[in-house]
Design a protein around this motif. Sequence first.
Motif, mmCIF file in Angstrom:
data_model
loop_
_atom_site.group_PDB
_atom_site.id
_atom_site.type_symbol
_atom_site.label_atom_id
_atom_site.label_comp_id
_atom_site.label_asym_id
_atom_site.label_seq_id
_atom_site.Cartn_x
_atom_site.Cartn_y
_atom_site.Cartn_z
ATOM 1 N N ARG A 42 -2.252 -8.578 -0.126
ATOM 2 C CA ARG A 42 -3.371 -8.139 -0.959
ATOM 3 C C ARG A 42 -4.712 -8.529 -0.341
ATOM 4 N N VAL A 43 -4.640 -9.559 0.538
ATOM 5 C CA VAL A 43 -5.867 -9.979 1.194
ATOM 6 C C VAL A 43 -6.478 -8.821 1.999
ATOM 7 N N LEU A 44 -5.583 -7.899 2.428
ATOM 8 C CA LEU A 44 -6.070 -6.744 3.187
ATOM 9 C C LEU A 44 -7.001 -5.864 2.348
ATOM 10 N N LYS A 45 -6.759 -5.927 1.014
ATOM 11 C CA LYS A 45 -7.634 -5.134 0.133
ATOM 12 C C LYS A 45 -9.088 -5.612 0.238
ATOM 13 N N LEU A 46 -9.214 -6.918 0.554
ATOM 14 C CA LEU A 46 -10.558 -7.475 0.715
ATOM 15 C C LEU A 46 -11.286 -6.821 1.882
ATOM 16 N N SER A 54 -2.700 6.843 4.595
ATOM 17 C CA SER A 54 -3.700 6.132 5.384
ATOM 18 C C SER A 54 -3.411 4.639 5.348
ATOM 19 N N PHE A 55 -4.091 3.891 6.188
ATOM 20 C CA PHE A 55 -3.885 2.439 6.252
ATOM 21 C C PHE A 55 -4.097 1.793 4.892
ATOM 22 N N TYR A 56 -5.233 2.110 4.241
ATOM 23 C CA TYR A 56 -5.525 1.492 2.961
ATOM 24 C C TYR A 56 -4.652 2.044 1.845
ATOM 25 N N GLY A 57 -4.156 3.282 2.044
ATOM 26 C CA GLY A 57 -3.186 3.821 1.103
ATOM 27 C C GLY A 57 -1.936 2.939 1.081
ATOM 28 N N PHE A 58 -1.466 2.559 2.287
ATOM 29 C CA PHE A 58 -0.295 1.680 2.390
ATOM 30 C C PHE A 58 -0.591 0.301 1.835
ATOM 31 N N VAL A 59 -1.796 -0.189 2.139
ATOM 32 C CA VAL A 59 -2.159 -1.531 1.656
ATOM 33 C C VAL A 59 -2.117 -1.566 0.133
ATOM 34 N N ASP A 60 -2.723 -0.529 -0.474
ATOM 35 C CA ASP A 60 -2.743 -0.486 -1.936
ATOM 36 C C ASP A 60 -1.335 -0.408 -2.507
#
Lengths: 118, 406
Positions: free
Chosen positions: B130-134, B97-103
């Motif tokens: 990492r800002v995407l984690k926000l 998933s998108f956030y899976g990739f971000v992490d």
Amino acid sequence: VKVSVERIEQVTIVIAEGRLDFGAAASFQLQVEQALAAAGKAPAALIIDSTGLEYVSSAGLRVFLLAARNAQRSGLGFAVCSLRQGVREVFELSGFSRVMTVHPDRATALAQLAVPPA
Amino acid sequence: MSAPVALSSEPPKSAGLRALAATLVGGDGVYARRFDNLIMALIAVSLLSVGLETMSALPAWVKTVLRFEELVVVVMFSLEYLLRIIAADNKLAFVFSFYGFVDLLAIAPFFLTGLDTRFLRVLRILRVLRVLKLQRRVLETTVTERTRELAERNSALERAQAQLAEELNVARALQSAILPAAFPVRTGCDGTARMTPATTMGGDFYDFIELPDGRIGIVMADVSGKGVPAAFFMAVSRTSLREQAARYSDPGACLARTNEILCAQNPLDLFVTVFYGILDPVTGVLSYANGGHNPPLVARADGSIDALDGAGGLVLGVMPGVSYPAHSVQLRPDDRLVLYTDGVTEAFNPADEAYGVERLLAEIRTHRAGTTEALVERICSSVTDFAGAAPQSDDITLTALKWAPQ
């Protein structure tokens, strides 16, 4: 109920089809009011042609009554025409055919209401 | 039956771990919030350090601190990533998933720099991602907030709806409570009435009125429209009619006066069809007037059924100054008088056919000889059977009377 509107010179004709029961009364009332508002000033007139009207409940009758009153208030001619057997019985039983003009067909109604252009 | 019990009593071990993971990442619990705040703080620190590193002349001790800080951040982010995988229902779906990739991107630079230092600078810059984690945090908070707001609004709506339904129930109960429960006890005549209200509040009513001269007033009426307006107009009509019935011995005069009263207080342009009859229990004469109601039927002992003439009077409430001529009919012993509203004849079946007068006549013909109670009962069940699964759109109201002199 399905409604369409025609115009012959100063006479606006609202053609009603289908079943006019409690559920349909409010939208029918709105459409008749819009037709009345668009009909213009006297000597304009409004006819509700009921050839396609299969059923009228008491809530439906009320819309005819309101239309007749509205027309009278703005000095417009008003008539109902072409009632089917069942609907005509409802008009007769309720006494409505005695308080508003009911014509057997559109031609008669037009002949009575249409004012020839000056 | 034993297998499912055994399964549920011994959950797989991973379930415990997964539950633990789920309490830390995701959900709205106190631990999840604390863990989330920790990750947030680390994101902030890590972004700050990415910025610091771009400055050229940093003292050695700062570089040491930054290196240690990066280690802590990566360990925590890796832990979070693992927990999210464990907690996910569909692990593959989360990883891709998108956030899976971000992490993954948030920790990947650290592990990859060990492999090939040539990309060090590029990979370090990737940490800015990492800002995407926000964003996830913001989104999750927003969704939680919206969900809570929606739930609150829903429950407020449900409360309002329940209150409205309760009030309508009370109104309906009041409406049927003002209808007489039984025909007045009189030697020589008896009557039965029944009203089956439609789901939406209708405006049918019937009444039996004991008149000062010993005769009995009989009312069958139907207010146009439905709902609360119709119920109010029904209550006003019924009260006015009762009052005037005590004052006028002529049914036509009674209707005319009631019509004046209704026309004077009718802001919604409603109207009511009223049949009003006065039965003399001594002579069997029924005098009546009809304000736009469908004519009652008289079933004679010879099997013929007549509709009472004098129909076509104007409904009440439309126009003042209307007169209602009185008529009369001589009832004979064994005759049955049936009064009804159009809810009977205009009950529709699923094929959209109306019950109609013919079916009503057939029922009356078949069950005329029994008690009025049985007659009403038979007609009502015949209408119910006919309508089948079709919803009842109008009140079904019926009265049967019999004059049997001693």
